[in-house]
Design a protein around this motif. Sequence first.
Motif, mmCIF file in Angstrom:
data_model
loop_
_atom_site.group_PDB
_atom_site.id
_atom_site.type_symbol
_atom_site.label_atom_id
_atom_site.label_comp_id
_atom_site.label_asym_id
_atom_site.label_seq_id
_atom_site.Cartn_x
_atom_site.Cartn_y
_atom_site.Cartn_z
ATOM 1 N N ARG A 1 27.544 100.669 11.114
ATOM 2 C CA ARG A 1 27.805 99.307 10.640
ATOM 3 C C ARG A 1 27.602 98.297 11.757
ATOM 4 N N PRO A 2 26.764 97.279 11.530
ATOM 5 C CA PRO A 2 26.614 96.237 12.544
ATOM 6 C C PRO A 2 27.916 95.456 12.718
ATOM 7 N N GLN A 3 28.109 94.915 13.895
ATOM 8 C CA GLN A 3 29.241 94.029 14.131
ATOM 9 C C GLN A 3 28.868 92.624 13.680
ATOM 10 N N SER A 4 29.865 91.872 13.261
ATOM 11 C CA SER A 4 29.644 90.501 12.806
ATOM 12 C C SER A 4 29.902 89.534 13.949
ATOM 13 N N ALA A 5 28.999 88.557 14.097
ATOM 14 C CA ALA A 5 29.125 87.562 15.160
ATOM 15 C C ALA A 5 29.041 86.169 14.557
ATOM 16 N N GLY A 6 29.962 85.310 14.959
ATOM 17 C CA GLY A 6 29.961 83.935 14.491
ATOM 18 C C GLY A 6 29.491 82.997 15.589
ATOM 19 N N LEU B 1 35.720 88.091 12.153
ATOM 20 C CA LEU B 1 34.529 88.390 12.948
ATOM 21 C C LEU B 1 34.850 89.375 14.069
ATOM 22 N N ASP B 2 33.826 90.108 14.502
ATOM 23 C CA ASP B 2 33.963 90.984 15.666
ATOM 24 C C ASP B 2 33.657 90.248 16.968
ATOM 25 N N VAL B 3 32.766 89.260 16.883
ATOM 26 C CA VAL B 3 32.288 88.539 18.065
ATOM 27 C C VAL B 3 32.282 87.047 17.771
ATOM 28 N N ILE B 4 32.693 86.260 18.753
ATOM 29 C CA ILE B 4 32.527 84.813 18.688
ATOM 30 C C ILE B 4 31.543 84.416 19.780
ATOM 31 N N ALA C 1 40.971 79.223 11.785
ATOM 32 C CA ALA C 1 40.768 79.032 10.347
ATOM 33 C C ALA C 1 39.623 79.903 9.831
ATOM 34 N N VAL C 2 38.526 79.985 10.603
ATOM 35 C CA VAL C 2 37.412 80.837 10.197
ATOM 36 C C VAL C 2 37.837 82.298 10.186
ATOM 37 N N MET C 3 38.519 82.717 11.255
ATOM 38 C CA MET C 3 38.906 84.122 11.379
ATOM 39 C C MET C 3 39.885 84.560 10.288
ATOM 40 N N SER C 4 40.688 83.641 9.793
ATOM 41 C CA SER C 4 41.650 84.002 8.745
ATOM 42 C C SER C 4 40.944 84.322 7.431
ATOM 43 N N VAL D 1 38.983 89.149 19.818
ATOM 44 C CA VAL D 1 37.558 89.324 19.525
ATOM 45 C C VAL D 1 36.790 89.393 20.834
ATOM 46 N N GLN D 2 35.546 89.890 20.733
ATOM 47 C CA GLN D 2 34.634 89.779 21.865
ATOM 48 C C GLN D 2 34.097 88.345 21.922
ATOM 49 N N VAL D 3 33.817 87.878 23.124
ATOM 50 C CA VAL D 3 33.227 86.554 23.302
ATOM 51 C C VAL D 3 31.894 86.688 24.034
ATOM 52 N N PHE D 4 30.837 86.144 23.409
ATOM 53 C CA PHE D 4 29.525 86.042 24.044
ATOM 54 C C PHE D 4 29.328 84.588 24.447
#
Length: 233
Positions: A68-73, A92-95, A85-88, A115-118
């Motif tokens: 499964r791919p991770q989701s990134a916003g 997401l897995d990554v911001i 608010a978005v996370m609720s 979450v992970q941060v890029f």
Amino acid sequence: MNESGKHNGKAETRIKICGLQSVEVLKSMIPLPVDYIGFVFAKSKRQITPQQAAGLIGVLQQWPDGKRPQSAGVFVNPTMDELGAVMSTAPLDVIQLHGQETPEFCQQVREVLDVQVFKVISLGGNPQQPELDAAAQLEMYEGSVDAFLLDTYDPLYGGGSGKTFAWDRIRAYHDWTAARNIPLFVAGGLNPDNVNALLSGYPLEGIDVSSGVETDGTKDIAKIKSFVERARS
């Protein structure tokens, strides 16, 4: 590829397909070995709502176990309230932060939202902000982010311009990140025709594509397949 991201003992470049908006396109990607699916919450023609993202994240559960791919916003200068608010609604897995976010803010996002941060480093073109050298740009974020992403500066959206930057600039950034075991992704104008040339020249940990796998502004599954196949070859 197994769960450690290695294939035949060698770490593979991680692939991120960004700017997904269509449930049907995402479902058609299920057979493909991609590592991250990106959803754009910043102002953009690819912008989606948290509710739309939640539906797309639900599709990710249809991938086989372990693949499964991770989701990134994707965000530009968000507030903690906006991210919360978005996370609720769309966990997401990554911001991925494209603005002028401080190291302190990046660390707060990691700790508060788990979450992970890029952190995106924009190259080439902001006349109001003279560019520092690679080390000066990166070292302030050491310890507060999980990965860096190089992208071409865009005056309207910060990134996502669909234009390449001078790839010879990658080496200085990658020398710094590799020495510290921090993944480096590259975006900006990638497409099925040039991804192989990029990866032949630079042993990157990740690549990120959006407009390069579109036709008339819409994600094109044939181009996505071609991009993935050529990146994996």
